[in-house]
Design a protein around this motif. Structure first.
Motif, PDB file in Angstrom:
ATOM      1  N   ASP A   1      -1.250   5.096  -7.823  1.00 53.93           N
ATOM      2  CA  ASP A   1      -1.122   6.466  -8.308  1.00 53.93           C
ATOM      3  C   ASP A   1      -0.551   7.425  -7.268  1.00 53.93           C
ATOM      4  OD1 ASP A   1      -3.550   5.926  -6.975  1.00 53.93           O
ATOM      5  OD2 ASP A   1      -4.588   7.585  -7.957  1.00 53.93           O
ATOM      6  N   GLN A   2      -0.356   6.941  -6.043  1.00 57.82           N
ATOM      7  CA  GLN A   2       0.254   7.756  -4.995  1.00 57.82           C
ATOM      8  C   GLN A   2       1.667   7.277  -4.649  1.00 57.82           C
ATOM      9  OE1 GLN A   2      -2.349   8.186  -1.592  1.00 57.82           O
ATOM     10  NE2 GLN A   2      -4.100   8.663  -2.886  1.00 57.82           N
ATOM     11  N   LYS A   3       2.159   6.268  -5.350  1.00 58.98           N
ATOM     12  CA  LYS A   3       3.486   5.720  -5.080  1.00 58.98           C
ATOM     13  C   LYS A   3       4.553   6.765  -5.399  1.00 58.98           C
ATOM     14  CE  LYS A   3       5.874   3.118  -7.907  1.00 58.98           C
ATOM     15  NZ  LYS A   3       7.109   3.876  -7.871  1.00 58.98           N
ATOM     16  N   PRO A   4       5.452   7.029  -4.447  1.00 53.47           N
ATOM     17  CA  PRO A   4       6.551   7.948  -4.738  1.00 53.47           C
ATOM     18  C   PRO A   4       7.427   7.400  -5.868  1.00 53.47           C
ATOM     19  CG  PRO A   4       6.356   7.577  -2.381  1.00 53.47           C
ATOM     20  CD  PRO A   4       5.468   6.574  -3.060  1.00 53.47           C
ATOM     21  N   SER A   5       8.026   8.273  -6.617  1.00 51.97           N
ATOM     22  CA  SER A   5       8.838   7.839  -7.767  1.00 51.97           C
ATOM     23  C   SER A   5      10.193   7.281  -7.362  1.00 51.97           C
ATOM     24  CB  SER A   5       9.028   9.003  -8.741  1.00 51.97           C
ATOM     25  OG  SER A   5       9.704  10.068  -8.090  1.00 51.97           O
TER      26      SER A   5
ATOM     27  N   CYS B   1       0.842  -1.185   0.000  1.00 50.84           N
ATOM     28  CA  CYS B   1       0.000   0.000   0.000  1.00 50.84           C
ATOM     29  C   CYS B   1       0.881   1.239   0.000  1.00 50.84           C
ATOM     30  CB  CYS B   1      -0.940   0.018   1.191  1.00 50.84           C
ATOM     31  SG  CYS B   1      -2.121   1.390   1.073  1.00 50.84           S
ATOM     32  N   HIS B   2       0.593   2.122  -0.944  1.00 52.49           N
ATOM     33  CA  HIS B   2       1.371   3.347  -1.120  1.00 52.49           C
ATOM     34  C   HIS B   2       0.621   4.584  -0.630  1.00 52.49           C
ATOM     35  CE1 HIS B   2       4.148   1.041  -3.589  1.00 52.49           C
ATOM     36  NE2 HIS B   2       3.115   0.587  -4.273  1.00 52.49           N
ATOM     37  N   CYS B   3      -0.509   4.436   0.062  1.00 57.24           N
ATOM     38  CA  CYS B   3      -1.262   5.610   0.509  1.00 57.24           C
ATOM     39  C   CYS B   3      -0.449   6.404   1.525  1.00 57.24           C
ATOM     40  CB  CYS B   3      -2.626   5.215   1.071  1.00 57.24           C
ATOM     41  SG  CYS B   3      -2.628   4.606   2.763  1.00 57.24           S
ATOM     42  N   SER B   4      -0.811   7.654   1.689  1.00 57.67           N
ATOM     43  CA  SER B   4      -0.040   8.521   2.584  1.00 57.67           C
ATOM     44  C   SER B   4      -0.087   8.043   4.028  1.00 57.67           C
ATOM     45  CB  SER B   4      -0.529   9.965   2.475  1.00 57.67           C
ATOM     46  OG  SER B   4      -1.887  10.069   2.862  1.00 57.67           O
ATOM     47  N   MET B   5      -1.220   7.468   4.469  1.00 56.12           N
ATOM     48  CA  MET B   5      -1.290   6.970   5.843  1.00 56.12           C
ATOM     49  C   MET B   5      -0.331   5.809   6.060  1.00 56.12           C
ATOM     50  SD  MET B   5      -5.203   7.245   7.194  1.00 56.12           S
ATOM     51  CE  MET B   5      -6.014   6.575   5.748  1.00 56.12           C
ATOM     52  N   CYS B   6      -0.301   4.861   5.138  1.00 56.04           N
ATOM     53  CA  CYS B   6       0.611   3.721   5.279  1.00 56.04           C
ATOM     54  C   CYS B   6       2.071   4.171   5.232  1.00 56.04           C
ATOM     55  CB  CYS B   6       0.339   2.671   4.202  1.00 56.04           C
ATOM     56  SG  CYS B   6      -1.091   1.629   4.576  1.00 56.04           S
ATOM     57  N   ARG B   7       2.360   5.137   4.379  1.00 56.76           N
ATOM     58  CA  ARG B   7       3.747   5.627   4.311  1.00 56.76           C
ATOM     59  C   ARG B   7       4.142   6.287   5.619  1.00 56.76           C
ATOM     60  NH1 ARG B   7       3.288   8.630  -1.252  1.00 56.76           N
ATOM     61  NH2 ARG B   7       2.026   9.698   0.189  1.00 56.76           N
TER      62      ARG B   7
ATOM     63  N   THR C   1       4.563   3.429   8.354  1.00 54.31           N
ATOM     64  CA  THR C   1       5.703   2.519   8.230  1.00 54.31           C
ATOM     65  C   THR C   1       7.019   3.216   7.912  1.00 54.31           C
ATOM     66  OG1 THR C   1       5.380   2.169   5.860  1.00 54.31           O
ATOM     67  CG2 THR C   1       4.206   0.678   7.367  1.00 54.31           C
ATOM     68  N   GLY C   2       6.942   4.474   7.504  1.00 54.95           N
ATOM     69  CA  GLY C   2       8.156   5.148   7.049  1.00 54.95           C
ATOM     70  C   GLY C   2       8.491   4.791   5.614  1.00 54.95           C
ATOM     71  N   GLY C   3       7.583   4.157   4.914  1.00 54.87           N
ATOM     72  CA  GLY C   3       7.776   3.729   3.524  1.00 54.87           C
ATOM     73  C   GLY C   3       6.508   3.093   3.024  1.00 54.87           C
ATOM     74  N   VAL C   4       6.635   2.037   2.303  1.00 54.03           N
ATOM     75  CA  VAL C   4       5.483   1.295   1.798  1.00 54.03           C
ATOM     76  C   VAL C   4       5.074   0.246   2.843  1.00 54.03           C
ATOM     77  CG1 VAL C   4       6.942  -0.353   0.563  1.00 54.03           C
ATOM     78  CG2 VAL C   4       4.579  -0.027  -0.156  1.00 54.03           C
ATOM     79  N   PHE C   5       3.755   0.031   2.996  1.00 58.79           N
ATOM     80  CA  PHE C   5       3.288  -1.037   3.883  1.00 58.79           C
ATOM     81  C   PHE C   5       3.162  -2.309   3.072  1.00 58.79           C
ATOM     82  CE2 PHE C   5      -0.335  -3.502   5.677  1.00 58.79           C
ATOM     83  CZ  PHE C   5       0.294  -3.899   6.850  1.00 58.79           C
ATOM     84  N   LEU C   6       3.826  -3.352   3.514  1.00 57.93           N
ATOM     85  CA  LEU C   6       3.706  -4.678   2.904  1.00 57.93           C
ATOM     86  C   LEU C   6       2.927  -5.541   3.880  1.00 57.93           C
ATOM     87  CD1 LEU C   6       7.344  -5.145   1.591  1.00 57.93           C
ATOM     88  CD2 LEU C   6       5.301  -4.589   0.256  1.00 57.93           C
TER      89      LEU C   6
END
Length: 146
Positions: A116-120, A28-34, A37-42
C-alpha cells in the motif's frame, strides 16, 4: 533442498556465503527501504546460522527501527543486509540485498511488503503474496515502521 549462495559488496571488502531453503525474493516498498536503496529493496531471507561473512571489520550496522538494523560496507557504501532484531520467530533473520548476490538467475519474486506504500511509477509482473503496512505491523507488533 538447500541452495548455496555467495555475494559481495561493490569493492569486495565484504563477502558472504549462505545456505537458503527457498530461492525467493521479497520486495519491500516502505519509505525506509526506498530511502536506503533509492528504490525498492529486493531481499532474500537467510537464517542466522546459515550466514557467514568475510571482512566483517568493514561492515557498519545502523539500527534503523525499533525492530531491525541495516548494514553496509564502510568502504564502498554497498547495502548488504537488513536484519530483524525484535524478539519472536523472525529475530536474527537476514534479508540480504539481491544485488549483492554473485548469481541471481535462479531466484523468483514471491512477496511484496508495504504494497500500500508502493509508488505508482513501477510494478512487477509476477503474482506475489502482498502484505500491507498494517499486516506487516501485526507480524512485528510495532507501528514504528514504514
Amino acid at each position: 533442498m538447500e541452495v548455496d549462495i555467495s555475494g559481495k559488496c561493490m569493492c569486495g571488502a565484504v563477502s558472504y556465503r549462505a545456505q537458503i531453503i527457498e530461492p525467493e525474493l521479497g520486495a519491500c516498498h516502505c519509505s525506509m527501504c526506498r530511502r536506503w536503496t533509492g528504490g525498492v529493496f529486493l531481499g532474500l531471507s537467510v537464517m542466522p546460522d546459515a550466514m557467514a561473512y568475510e571482512g566483517e571489520e568493514h561492515i557498519q550496522i545502523f539500527q534503523s527501527s525499533p525492530w531491525a538494523e541495516r548494514a553496509f560496507c564502510k568502504i564502498c557504501g554497498s547495502n548488504l543486509f537488513y536484519r530483524v532484531t525484535a524478539a519472536g520467530e523472525e529475530q536474527g533473520i537476514y534479508h540480504i540485498g539481491a544485488g549483492t548476490m554473485d548469481d541471481q538467475m535462479e531466484i523468483t519474486l514471491s512477496q511484496q511488503l508495504f504494497i500500500d506504500q508502493k509508488p505508482s511509477g513501477y510494478s512487477f509482473c509476477e503474482t506475489t503474496a502482498d502484505l500491507t503496512a498494517s499486516q506487516v505491523e501485526e507480524i512485528f507488533g510495532s507501528s514504528a515502521i514504514g
